[in-house]
Design a protein around this motif. Sequence first.
Motif, PDB file in Angstrom:
ATOM      1  N   THR A 156      32.013 -10.824 -20.952  1.00 36.75           N
ATOM      2  CA  THR A 156      30.648 -10.915 -21.495  1.00 36.75           C
ATOM      3  C   THR A 156      29.680  -9.949 -20.823  1.00 36.75           C
ATOM      4  O   THR A 156      28.463 -10.052 -21.005  1.00 36.75           O
ATOM      5  CB  THR A 156      30.099 -12.352 -21.358  1.00 36.75           C
ATOM      6  OG1 THR A 156      30.017 -12.700 -19.965  1.00 36.75           O
ATOM      7  CG2 THR A 156      30.972 -13.353 -22.089  1.00 36.75           C
ATOM      8  N   SER A 197      27.608 -14.343 -18.862  1.00 36.39           N
ATOM      9  CA  SER A 197      28.013 -15.746 -18.719  1.00 36.39           C
ATOM     10  C   SER A 197      28.716 -15.974 -17.388  1.00 36.39           C
ATOM     11  O   SER A 197      29.790 -15.423 -17.137  1.00 36.39           O
ATOM     12  CB  SER A 197      28.969 -16.146 -19.850  1.00 36.39           C
ATOM     13  OG  SER A 197      28.324 -16.119 -21.097  1.00 36.39           O
ATOM     14  N   GLY A 214      30.210 -17.748 -24.429  1.00 35.88           N
ATOM     15  CA  GLY A 214      29.661 -16.410 -24.497  1.00 35.88           C
ATOM     16  C   GLY A 214      30.386 -15.555 -25.520  1.00 35.88           C
ATOM     17  O   GLY A 214      31.341 -15.985 -26.172  1.00 35.88           O
TER      18      GLY A 214
END
Length: 236
Positions: A172, A176, A226
């Motif tokens: 991500t 995240s 995410g």
Amino acid sequence: MGDYILVIDEGTTSTRAIVFDRDLNEVALAQEEVPLTYPNDGWVEQDGEEIWEKTLGVCRSAIAEAGGVERIAGIGITNQRETTLVWDRATGKPVAPAIIWQDRRTAETCDRLRKQGHEAAVHEETGLLIDPYFSGTKIGWILDNVDGARARAEAGELAFGTIESFLIWKLTGGASHVTDVTNASRTLLYRLGLGGDAGWSDSMCSLLGVPKSLLPEIRQNADDFGTSDAALLGKA
């Protein structure tokens, strides 16, 4: 939305990526070995960056074989549980090698805590016994043995995670910092309880010398963890 699921199986000795269709038929698979190192008696380590690079590589290979990233609806991760990484929040680079679940370097710390009479309270709080197997004492070891790590952790500059947490961070782009309940419960830092009573334990963090600012957000298994950039996984 795509019609396939990508599963990352980041194990102790290898990392695999498997693509399944909606009927759970295997569509594609790629696998790479991730070597273990044994720098001292009882120590077991891996290179965190190598874990990431090889995981990314097998994901790209499996996705390409399955027809491209557009076919992927979501990603699931299974991992080697108690293995411990601490990394720099700004760069995403580990500050030390990953300490593998098999590692026994914190045995003396665990012996001391048991002799001080903490075992019963730890078991009541976490459901676990005091043992080097779990992540908590491994985190403390990194903070106390890597130059400047404890001060940086207390300043909020570092992050801890078991392997799935590290991979999610990477996938991500650092958006995240999360884990799920099952992985959190194997750290020796998670307080058992119902509803709002469960979560990271203040008393365990204090006992093991782990700043709570290091720890990821805990989510349920089926929550949103995410979104990964398609370009990272191979989209042209």
